[in-house]
Design a protein around this motif. Structure first.
Motif, short mmCIF file in Angstrom:
data_model
loop_
_atom_site.label_atom_id
_atom_site.label_comp_id
_atom_site.label_asym_id
_atom_site.label_seq_id
_atom_site.Cartn_x
_atom_site.Cartn_y
_atom_site.Cartn_z
N ASP A 1 0.06 55.69 -82.84
CA ASP A 1 0.00 56.99 -83.51
C ASP A 1 -1.31 57.70 -83.20
O ASP A 1 -1.32 58.90 -82.87
N GLN A 2 -2.42 56.97 -83.28
CA GLN A 2 -3.72 57.57 -83.00
C GLN A 2 -3.85 57.99 -81.54
O GLN A 2 -4.40 59.05 -81.23
N LEU A 3 -3.29 57.18 -80.63
CA LEU A 3 -3.37 57.50 -79.21
C LEU A 3 -2.57 58.76 -78.88
O LEU A 3 -3.00 59.60 -78.09
N VAL A 4 -1.39 58.89 -79.49
CA VAL A 4 -0.56 60.08 -79.26
C VAL A 4 -1.30 61.32 -79.76
O VAL A 4 -1.33 62.36 -79.09
N LYS A 5 -1.90 61.21 -80.95
CA LYS A 5 -2.60 62.36 -81.53
C LYS A 5 -3.86 62.71 -80.75
O LYS A 5 -4.13 63.87 -80.44
N ASN A 6 -4.65 61.69 -80.39
CA ASN A 6 -5.93 61.94 -79.74
C ASN A 6 -5.78 62.36 -78.28
O ASN A 6 -6.58 63.15 -77.78
N ARG A 7 -4.75 61.86 -77.62
CA ARG A 7 -4.57 62.14 -76.19
C ARG A 7 -3.54 63.24 -75.94
O ARG A 7 -3.37 63.65 -74.80
N GLY A 8 -2.82 63.66 -76.98
CA GLY A 8 -1.79 64.67 -76.79
C GLY A 8 -0.65 64.18 -75.92
O GLY A 8 -0.12 64.92 -75.09
N MET A 9 -0.25 62.93 -76.10
CA MET A 9 0.81 62.33 -75.29
C MET A 9 2.18 62.60 -75.88
O MET A 9 2.32 63.02 -77.03
N GLY A 10 3.21 62.34 -75.08
CA GLY A 10 4.58 62.32 -75.56
C GLY A 10 5.03 60.87 -75.63
O GLY A 10 4.79 60.10 -74.70
N LEU A 11 5.68 60.48 -76.73
CA LEU A 11 6.10 59.09 -76.93
C LEU A 11 7.60 59.02 -77.17
O LEU A 11 8.13 59.73 -78.03
N ILE A 12 8.28 58.16 -76.41
CA ILE A 12 9.67 57.82 -76.68
C ILE A 12 9.66 56.43 -77.28
O ILE A 12 9.28 55.45 -76.62
N PHE A 13 10.05 56.32 -78.54
CA PHE A 13 9.99 55.07 -79.29
C PHE A 13 11.41 54.54 -79.47
O PHE A 13 12.21 55.10 -80.21
N ILE A 14 11.75 53.45 -78.77
CA ILE A 14 13.08 52.86 -78.80
C ILE A 14 13.09 51.71 -79.81
O ILE A 14 12.23 50.83 -79.74
N SER A 15 14.06 51.72 -80.73
CA SER A 15 14.05 50.70 -81.77
C SER A 15 15.42 50.55 -82.40
O SER A 15 16.27 51.44 -82.33
N HIS A 16 15.64 49.38 -83.03
CA HIS A 16 16.81 49.14 -83.87
C HIS A 16 16.55 49.57 -85.31
O HIS A 16 17.49 49.77 -86.08
N ASP A 17 15.28 49.64 -85.68
CA ASP A 17 14.87 49.80 -87.09
C ASP A 17 14.88 51.28 -87.47
O ASP A 17 13.94 52.03 -87.17
N LEU A 18 15.93 51.70 -88.16
CA LEU A 18 16.09 53.10 -88.52
C LEU A 18 15.01 53.56 -89.49
O LEU A 18 14.46 54.66 -89.37
N ASN A 19 14.67 52.72 -90.47
CA ASN A 19 13.63 53.08 -91.44
C ASN A 19 12.28 53.25 -90.77
O ASN A 19 11.52 54.18 -91.06
N LEU A 20 11.96 52.33 -89.86
CA LEU A 20 10.68 52.38 -89.15
C LEU A 20 10.57 53.65 -88.33
O LEU A 20 9.55 54.35 -88.36
N VAL A 21 11.63 53.99 -87.59
CA VAL A 21 11.62 55.19 -86.76
C VAL A 21 11.52 56.44 -87.62
O VAL A 21 10.81 57.39 -87.28
N ALA A 22 12.21 56.46 -88.76
CA ALA A 22 12.19 57.63 -89.64
C ALA A 22 10.78 57.89 -90.17
O ALA A 22 10.38 59.04 -90.36
N LYS A 23 10.02 56.83 -90.42
CA LYS A 23 8.67 56.99 -90.96
C LYS A 23 7.65 57.30 -89.87
O LYS A 23 6.63 57.95 -90.13
N PHE A 24 7.91 56.82 -88.65
CA PHE A 24 6.90 56.92 -87.59
C PHE A 24 7.08 58.13 -86.68
O PHE A 24 6.11 58.72 -86.22
N CYS A 25 8.34 58.51 -86.41
CA CYS A 25 8.60 59.53 -85.38
C CYS A 25 8.73 60.93 -85.97
O CYS A 25 8.89 61.11 -87.18
N ASP A 26 8.67 61.91 -85.07
CA ASP A 26 8.85 63.31 -85.46
C ASP A 26 10.33 63.71 -85.39
O ASP A 26 10.82 64.44 -86.25
N ARG A 27 11.03 63.24 -84.36
CA ARG A 27 12.46 63.51 -84.20
C ARG A 27 13.19 62.21 -83.91
O ARG A 27 12.59 61.26 -83.40
N ILE A 28 14.49 62.19 -84.20
CA ILE A 28 15.30 60.99 -83.99
C ILE A 28 16.57 61.37 -83.24
O ILE A 28 17.23 62.35 -83.58
#
Length: 286
Positions: free
Chosen positions: A198-225
């Motif tokens: 999270d800090q690296l994405v914010k500080n570096r202005g990166m784009g992140l594709i986060f692949i996961s089975h955990d719907l709750n985790l993705v909902a809390k961590f990501c901007d879009r799903i």
């Protein structure tokens, strides 16, 4: 989305077998800006195939097709293999699921970090070493100089995952694809790894594709799903609006999440509906 880092249109991945063509990804479209895009779905839905296809890591008999896959306007499908070697790790990196199978067991952590950086930048080995130590420190590894001399079997799962993150980020990519980076970690280490990304994405202005089975985790961590089923994106939304999901598959996934405060007598069984396979793909564009 204006000036996306990545634009994927009608991506298809198929495999020729003795019994016919197997379609792993069935025409999905999405864009990625300087944000965190979560891709969720059950095993076999095409999540990892999507990440590998973007990097052109699908080997024969696999076949990758698309109307276009562009990175800052550059056509990935038309790029030569030499150009792809420059892009992989340079402008776009992928963190694999298990560091035990991604790190070379006969090379020290330091050797692997230095080699990954020298593959993209013409630097002296001493300078590469200093940058590698600084990156290990940035991903919250204590005593990075000591860790540089360790072999992969001498580090824990959480440290191995952070080493993989450091290796992928050393050349300064604009896009990071994380394929279930926390699935093999305990909860406390999961939170540490997510906080680092999270800090690296914010500080570096990166784009992140986060692949996961955990719907709750993705909902809390990501901007879009983007929710994948049978090789297609069946629903996409802002993470904050996941509770407004309407597709029966997404609702089934949400209803299958255990609730400790209101335990269910039995988990809901998700019935597979053939009509879902024939539904048009949803374009995951903001």
């Amino acid at each position: 989305m204006s000036d996306p880092l990545l634009d994927v249109e009608n991506l298809r991945v198929s495999f020729a077998t003795r019994t016919g063509i197997i379609e792993a990804v069935r025409g999905i479209s999405f864009t990625l800006g300087r944000e965190r895009l979560g891709i969720v779905g059950e095993s076999g839905s095409g999540k990892s195939m999507t990440g590998r296809a973007i990097l052109r890591l699908i080997r024969p008999p696999g076949r990758v097709e698309a109307d276009h896959i562009t990175m800052h306007g550059e056509d990935i499908l038309a790029a030569s293999e030499a150009r792809m070697r420059q892009l992989r790790g340079g402008r776009v990196s992928m963190i694999m699921q298990d560091p035990k199978f991604s790190l070379n067991p006969v090379m020290t952590v330091g050797q692997q970090l230095i080699d990954s950086l020298r593959a993209h930048e013409k630097l002296a080995r001493s300078e590469c070493r200093q940058r590698a130590i600084a990156m290990l420190d940035e991903v919250a590894i204590r005593d990075p100089e000591r860790v540089m001399g360790l072999y992969p079997h001498e580090v824990s799962g959480g440290m191995g995952q952070r080493i993989m993150i450091a290796m992928m980020l050393l050349p300064g990519p604009e896009i990071l694809i994380a394929d279930e980076p926390t699935s093999a970690l305990d909860v406390s280490v999961q939170l540490q790894v997510l906080d680092i990304m999270d800090q690296l994405v914010k500080n570096r202005g990166m784009g992140l594709i986060f692949i996961s089975h955990d719907l709750n985790l993705v909902a809390k961590f990501c901007d879009r799903i983007a929710v994948m089923y049978a090789g297609r994106i069946v629903e996409c939304c802002k993470a904050s609006e996941l509770h407004k999901a309407q597709h029966p598959y997404t609702l089934g996934l949400l209803n299958a999440v255990p609730d400790l405060e209101h335990p269910r007598p039995r988990l809901e069984v998700l019935q597979r509906d053939p009509a879902w396979r024939e539904a048009l793909s949803v374009s995951a564009r903001s």
